[in-house]
Enzyme design. Structure first.
Site, PDB file in Angstrom:
ATOM      1  N   TYR A 164      27.691  36.051  56.705  1.00 12.14           N
ATOM      2  CA  TYR A 164      28.591  35.070  56.091  1.00 12.14           C
ATOM      3  C   TYR A 164      29.949  35.713  55.796  1.00 12.14           C
ATOM      4  CZ  TYR A 164      29.485  30.653  53.663  1.00 12.14           C
ATOM      5  OH  TYR A 164      29.974  29.424  53.290  1.00 12.14           O
ATOM      6  N   LYS A 171      34.652  31.513  49.621  1.00 10.75           N
ATOM      7  CA  LYS A 171      33.945  30.567  48.753  1.00 10.75           C
ATOM      8  C   LYS A 171      33.945  31.046  47.302  1.00 10.75           C
ATOM      9  CE  LYS A 171      32.502  27.343  51.660  1.00 10.75           C
ATOM     10  NZ  LYS A 171      33.012  25.954  51.584  1.00 10.75           N
TER      11      LYS A 171
END
Length: 264
Positions: A164, A171
């Site tokens: 990720y 995020k």
């Protein structure tokens, strides 16, 4: 998989919202749009480029009274023009659903320390800063409306998720932005929250290497022993957009089958 929730009463009748980030029917943004539209909200849909336009127009046609407008969030003038268009059509705005995220595919594999500067900055501009830019543009339309701003996050903001990488950092910035924006706009009666959704097969998720193995692990380890659906994320968005969450702001709500509570 549980049965779908019953169709909600039209508790958002007379309200308006904008959905940023719909790509296709598997998009979490589309799950949010359907829940809001079914509850009576009139929606504006944005698209980032001509490649996405036809798909967004087709989906928007399923939502009564919707409009479709261009908005590339990396171009400030397009953000301004988009909200000018919303003002001309709706007059006011009650809800923003920010479901935009992007990172270069090559940054979503291997070691995080190999992230390029350009890739790092691009991921943050699109995935995090755009929430601030959109909020600023929307404020004049939301004044006095007890409005709600909802963005979409992921547990990669809190924990290391293989591959990720830079998106997890973006995020994390997005979730911090939620808290700071909530403090800024709360005195105006506007709430800002995030939904941390479990992994779902979407266009953006397909860019994460070995994504299928993440789905399998969530289904095995989460308390509900399954993955969540876009419809469940949409219904959480409906809650955050509507009057039943009027006392909640600056919060990240996990819709992930309870996976976030597990230690191992």
């Amino acid at each position: 998989m549980p049965d779908p929730a019953p169709k909600p009463a039209r508790i958002l009748e007379g309200m308006t919202g904008v959905i940023l980030g719909v790509a296709n029917k598997r998009s979490l943004a589309w799950g949010c749009a359907k829940s809001l539209s079914d509850a009576g909200m009139r929606l504006a849909f944005t698209y980032a480029n001509d490649r996405l336009k036809d798909a967004v127009v087709k989906l928007a046609a399923e939502c009564e009274g919707s409009i479709v407008i261009p908005c590339d969030v990396t171009i400030p003038e397009e953000i301004t023009a988009a909200f000018d268009g919303i003002k001309a059509e709706f007059g006011t705005l009650d809800t923003i659903v920010h479901a935009i995220a992007y990172a270069k595919r090559e940054e979503l594999q291997g070691n995080f320390f190999d992230t390029s500067k350009d890739g790092y900055m691009l991921a943050h501009e699109v995935s995090a800063y755009s929430l601030t830019a959109v909020t600023r543009a929307a404020l004049p339309l939301m004044e006095g409306r007890a409005g709600s701003i909802v963005t979409l996050s992921y547990i990669g903001a809190e924990r290391v998720v293989p591959n990720y990488n830079v998106m997890g950092i973006a995020k994390a910035a997005l979730e911090a932005s939620v808290r700071y924006l909530a403090a800024d706009v709360g005195p105006r009666g506007i709430r800002v929250n995030a939904i941390s959704a479990g992994p779902i097969r979407t266009l953006s998720a397909s860019g994460v290497r070995d994504f299928s193995s993440i789905l399998d692990q969530i289904a095995e380890k989460s308390p509900l022993r399954r993955n969540v659906t876009a419809e469940e994320v949409g219904d959480a968005c409906l809650f955050l957009a509507g009057p039943h969450s009027r006392g909640i702001t600056g919060t990240t709500l996990h819709v992930d089958g309870g996976f976030h509570i597990m230690g191992v």
